[in-house]
Design a protein around this motif. Structure first.
Motif, PDB file in Angstrom:
ATOM      1  N   ASP A 188       0.827  -1.199   0.000  1.00 31.44           N
ATOM      2  CA  ASP A 188       0.000   0.000   0.000  1.00 31.44           C
ATOM      3  C   ASP A 188       0.865   1.254   0.000  1.00 31.44           C
TER       4      ASP A 188
ATOM      5  N   ALA B  58     -11.469   0.854  -3.697  1.00 34.80           N
ATOM      6  CA  ALA B  58     -11.220   0.384  -2.323  1.00 34.80           C
ATOM      7  C   ALA B  58      -9.725   0.399  -2.008  1.00 34.80           C
TER       8      ALA B  58
ATOM      9  N   ARG C  53      -7.698   2.864   0.764  1.00 36.24           N
ATOM     10  CA  ARG C  53      -6.858   2.346   1.833  1.00 36.24           C
ATOM     11  C   ARG C  53      -5.411   2.845   1.676  1.00 36.24           C
TER      12      ARG C  53
ATOM     13  N   THR D 116      -9.929   3.530   7.170  1.00 33.39           N
ATOM     14  CA  THR D 116     -10.150   2.218   7.794  1.00 33.39           C
ATOM     15  C   THR D 116     -11.156   1.445   6.940  1.00 33.39           C
ATOM     16  N   THR D 117     -11.278   0.156   7.248  1.00 31.39           N
ATOM     17  CA  THR D 117     -12.229  -0.679   6.495  1.00 31.39           C
ATOM     18  C   THR D 117     -13.651  -0.130   6.631  1.00 31.39           C
TER      19      THR D 117
ATOM     20  N   ILE E  49     -14.011   2.956   4.493  1.00 29.12           N
ATOM     21  CA  ILE E  49     -14.110   2.610   3.062  1.00 29.12           C
ATOM     22  C   ILE E  49     -15.508   2.076   2.759  1.00 29.12           C
ATOM     23  N   ALA E  50     -16.006   1.225   3.666  1.00 29.50           N
ATOM     24  CA  ALA E  50     -17.343   0.653   3.466  1.00 29.50           C
ATOM     25  C   ALA E  50     -18.386   1.766   3.390  1.00 29.50           C
TER      26      ALA E  50
ATOM     27  N   PRO F 211     -18.385  -3.946   5.357  1.00 28.28           N
ATOM     28  CA  PRO F 211     -16.948  -4.095   5.637  1.00 28.28           C
ATOM     29  C   PRO F 211     -16.376  -5.419   5.106  1.00 28.28           C
TER      30      PRO F 211
ATOM     31  N   VAL G 262     -15.594  -5.041   1.570  1.00 28.24           N
ATOM     32  CA  VAL G 262     -14.382  -4.224   1.391  1.00 28.24           C
ATOM     33  C   VAL G 262     -13.144  -5.103   1.530  1.00 28.24           C
ATOM     34  N   GLU G 263     -13.135  -5.962   2.556  1.00 32.21           N
ATOM     35  CA  GLU G 263     -11.976  -6.835   2.765  1.00 32.21           C
ATOM     36  C   GLU G 263     -11.741  -7.727   1.539  1.00 32.21           C
TER      37      GLU G 263
ATOM     38  N   LEU H  60     -10.247  -5.687  -1.232  1.00 33.25           N
ATOM     39  CA  LEU H  60      -8.836  -5.362  -0.996  1.00 33.25           C
ATOM     40  C   LEU H  60      -7.938  -6.550  -1.287  1.00 33.25           C
TER      41      LEU H  60
END
Lengths: 85, 183
Positions: free
Chosen positions: A2, B138, B142, B148-149, B152-153, B160, B163-164, B167
């Motif tokens: 990242d 997404a 990040r 944070t997750t 982003i959500a 969430p 989102v994971e 990612l």
């Protein structure tokens, strides 16, 4: 990964002075009316298209109202085909 | 902690405090520029759109509701909407053949370093452009925005868990495309 991605995206991103200066300057300046160039008008064609359709409809309506009473379609086709009197 | 400071900043913004705007730019400016560089089809417009985003924040600060979203979520949601709109216009301009020619390369000292940075940016942008839109957004929220997750959500309007998943897929795809260059 990242962090590497962030670095690759904008090498000078941490230098926010120009951004800050530009935003704060635009905040204190009175907003000027924006004159859109032709390209911007073409990019947002909905108002122009709506005007065009309105004028087209108006022309069709005027033509319909101004036209003399037409004979029925069968007579017109027969005349065109040379079958009429 | 940062979120609390952001909330105080938003309250000051709503009261018309320009110093609060400078503070917000200092805190979120770098991340926002990186995010916009990645998400725009024309990366050179990131600076312009970052300005536009902060101006929108200024004009809408009085309508911000801290109960609905964190300031970062709100800021990036505005930026994402502007970027989607700008991408749509750029696509239409390209369709019409009106898209501007890219800026010429700078012949000043330091141009070589800039050229290298531009090449890295071009490769990264090319790799990002192969990802599906949601994955790209997404990952950039990040990596560039540091969200944070949950943030982003909220920004993307998904769960969430989703989102994971985005990612994980985005990182795997990007690793494959860049052959580990971004490690």
């Amino acid at each position: 990964m990242d962090a590497a991605l962030a670095r690759a995206l904008y090498a000078g991103a941490e230098d926010i002075a120009p951004l800050s200066r530009a935003v704060l300057t635009r905040l204190v300046e009175p907003s000027k009316p924006v004159r859109l160039p032709l390209s911007e008008v073409l990019v947002q064609p909905l108002p122009v298209a709506a005007l065009f359709l309105f004028l087209l409809g108006l022309a069709a309506l005027s033509g319909y109202l101004a036209a003399p009473a037409a004979p029925d379609e069968i007579s017109v086709i027969a005349e065109l085909l040379g079958l009429g009197n | 902690m940062a979120a609390d400071e952001d909330r105080q900043t938003m309250a000051a913004l709503a009261a018309g405090d320009r110093q609060a705007m400078a503070l917000l730019i200092r805190r979120h400016g770098p991340g926002l520029r990186r995010f916009l560089t990645g998400v725009l089809t024309t990366p050179h417009e990131a600076e312009d759109l970052a300005q536009e985003t902060f101006l929108r924040v200024w004009s809408a600060a009085s309508r911000y509701d801290p109960a609905l979203a964190s300031p970062a979520t709100w800021l990036y949601r505005i930026a994402l909407r502007l970027a989607i709109d700008r991408n749509r216009r750029t696509g239409f301009r390209r369709f019409l053949g009106l898209e501007a020619v890219p800026d010429p390369q700078d012949p000043q000292p330091g141009a070589e370093r800039d050229l290298a940075a531009r090449q890295v940016l071009a490769r990264t942008h090319q790799a990002l452009s192969t990802l599906p839109g949601r994955q790209r957004q997404a990952l950039l929220l990040r990596a560039a925005g540091g969200l944070t997750t949950a943030e982003i959500a909220a920004t993307l309007g998904i769960s969430p868990g989703a989102v994971e998943q985005l990612l994980v897929r985005a990182r795997a795809a990007l690793r494959d495309i860049t052959s580990g260059e971004l490690e």
